[in-house]
Write a protein that holds these residues in place. Sequence first.
Motif: not given
Length: 398
Positions: A176-184
């Motif tokens: 899953g995404p590493w940071l809550p507010d990003g999908d990079r």
Amino acid sequence: MTISANAVDGPQAAAETSAVSRQQVGSPWSRRGVAAGPPSRGKSGGGVALESAAVDFVLPDALSAAAPPEARGLARDEVRLLVSDGPSLTHARFRELPSFLRPGDLVVFNNSAMITAAVDAEYAGASAVLHFSTWLDDGGWVVELRDPAGVPWRGAALKSGARIALQGGQVATMRGPWLPDGDRLWIAEVAAVPGGIDIDVRTVIARYGRPITYSYVAERWSASYYRTVFGMIPGSAEMPSAGRPFTEALVTGLIAGGVGLAPITLHTGVSSPEAGEPPSPERFEVPEMTARLVDATRTAGGRVVAVGTTVTRALESAATVDGRVRPMAGWTDLVLSADRPARVVDGLITGWHAPGASHLHLLEAVAGGEVIREAYRAALDSGYLWHEFGDAALLFRN
């Protein structure tokens, strides 16, 4: 003694430094341990979008350094150096750096070395490149999927459970995404295809990886072009490029002139954030001797000069509210800006950063907005070259 950020002048200072150190654990790259667990993304971290930096400009394509200076007939320390110290700007060559420093100054460098973190891959039937940014203590890796042309991924969207085929019969599965507010940036687990033999990620990188490059570097260059004279501890996804122009002879000249040198370690992650995205958490260590040297330099009236944004971030993560540095190891998500100016770094040696880069806020935090605006205006007008193979600047507070 290495201490936790939470032990520095109480909870308020811990929140301001945005560094976390919980326990000492073994690192897959370093001989010494670093603290476990990246910090949660709070108000000081990636949950906050950065406003525009003090400098806003358009970078002409001709000013992107597409190859190392060696390919342009220059030695590493022959790249250009723009010095801002007081009211004037001076154009020089990097090998002249000792003449702009004083006996009693302290140059702090990053001893992290680059790993060959770009691995060819295939996803959803299309060719891709997977960038390995940093390792996590549970065995996972933070990764970024990129287009082979050196630009952001333009193919099928990633999702949890997606599988990316790597060389060597390995597969990276997205958690899953590493940071809550990003999908990079995503967290991935790497294992062999069914019936295959698992290969450690470090081995995959060493065997099949190459240096991370972006679209402005058209050709591939061997890893030797991405090594710095300071790089001792492998772990950075990309070269701490502010240290690239240094040579052994230049370092010797600094020492002979009475300038001190001291190391920190900060393992850089990938540097391809979208405009306005704060820097991601990174592993770092400020050793006890370096902390002592910084404090002694400041007490004696010398200047602390950071070699790059990585050193600045590490030192400021370990800085207390009263301008002292404590030894510290762990993760930092500190974001420096005009709202959180530097406390212990008086000047920095840096390359030239792209429009919209979060590093511009860090430069402003050290030298001030007016210094940065004037320096960037002069660099653009004078044809300085940008990016990791480009020219450099020495910027002091005005």
